[in-house]
Scaffold this active site. Structure first.
Site, PDB file in Angstrom:
ATOM      1  N   GLU A  77       0.978  -1.275  -0.045  1.00 16.19           N
ATOM      2  CA  GLU A  77       0.095  -0.022   0.029  1.00 16.19           C
ATOM      3  C   GLU A  77       0.860   1.348  -0.081  1.00 16.19           C
ATOM      4  OE1 GLU A  77      -3.942   2.027   1.914  1.00 16.19           O
ATOM      5  OE2 GLU A  77      -3.650   0.113   2.152  1.00 16.19           O
ATOM      6  N   THR A  78       2.025   1.446   0.859  1.00 13.02           N
ATOM      7  CA  THR A  78       2.710   2.266   0.670  1.00 13.02           C
ATOM      8  C   THR A  78       3.346   2.755  -0.600  1.00 13.02           C
ATOM      9  OG1 THR A  78       3.449   2.235   3.101  1.00 13.02           O
ATOM     10  CG2 THR A  78       4.971   3.027   1.595  1.00 13.02           C
TER      11      THR A  78
END
Length: 157
Positions: A77-78
């Site tokens: 997700e980062t």
């Protein structure tokens, strides 16, 4: 308003995480986020099309001593969110609306590398695939994230 030459309050954090200097203006007022720092994520390459980062296994394990599945998702997700945010550009931002991950093999020590590749960079949506590998290049997980691109809210005067 930040420029690329005035250090923001997160300048040291950005440098320690490997954020390229040309992105410090964009992130200088916000930093990279406490969870990214806590997980030990270090960026190697950053663009809307491809973002690469590493993360240690140590400190990110679950009770059985292997890399936590949630750590895979945090790394994915980062990378996807940063890539989509760069694609959004000035005056817009990315908001995650869907993420999924498949775990292929476990790891109990070392460093993992996440490679995020754009699947679609549109006006309102950006989708990326993230492949997490071990130090031997073996695939540990595959994730996909979709971000919605939104206009920033007008500043209140």
């Amino acid at each position: 308003m930040m420029d690329n030459f005035t250090p923001g309050p997160f300048a040291a954090e950005l440098a320690a995480a490997g954020i390229p200097d040309h992105l410090h203006g964009w992130l200088g007022s916000f930093g990279i986020g406490a969870l990214v720092v806590k997980m030990g994520i270090k960026f190697v390459e950053m663009s809307p099309e491809r973002t690469i980062a590493t993360m240690p296994v140590e400190g990110n394990t679950q009770v059985a001593g292997i890399l936590h599945g949630g750590a895979h998702a945090v790394l994915a997700e980062t990378l996807g969110s940063f890539s989509a945010g760069m694609h959004a550009g000035p005056g817009r931002h990315a908001v995650g609306i869907e993420i999924n991950a498949t775990h292929h093999r476990s790891i109990s020590a070392g460093t993992v590398t996440g490679t995020c590749t754009a699947l679609h960079l549109g006006r309102t949506l950006a989708s990326h695939e993230i492949i997490v590998t071990d130090e031997q290049g073996r695939r540990l997980s595959t994730a996909r994230i979709t971000n919605m691109i939104r206009e920033n809210a007008p500043k209140q005067g």
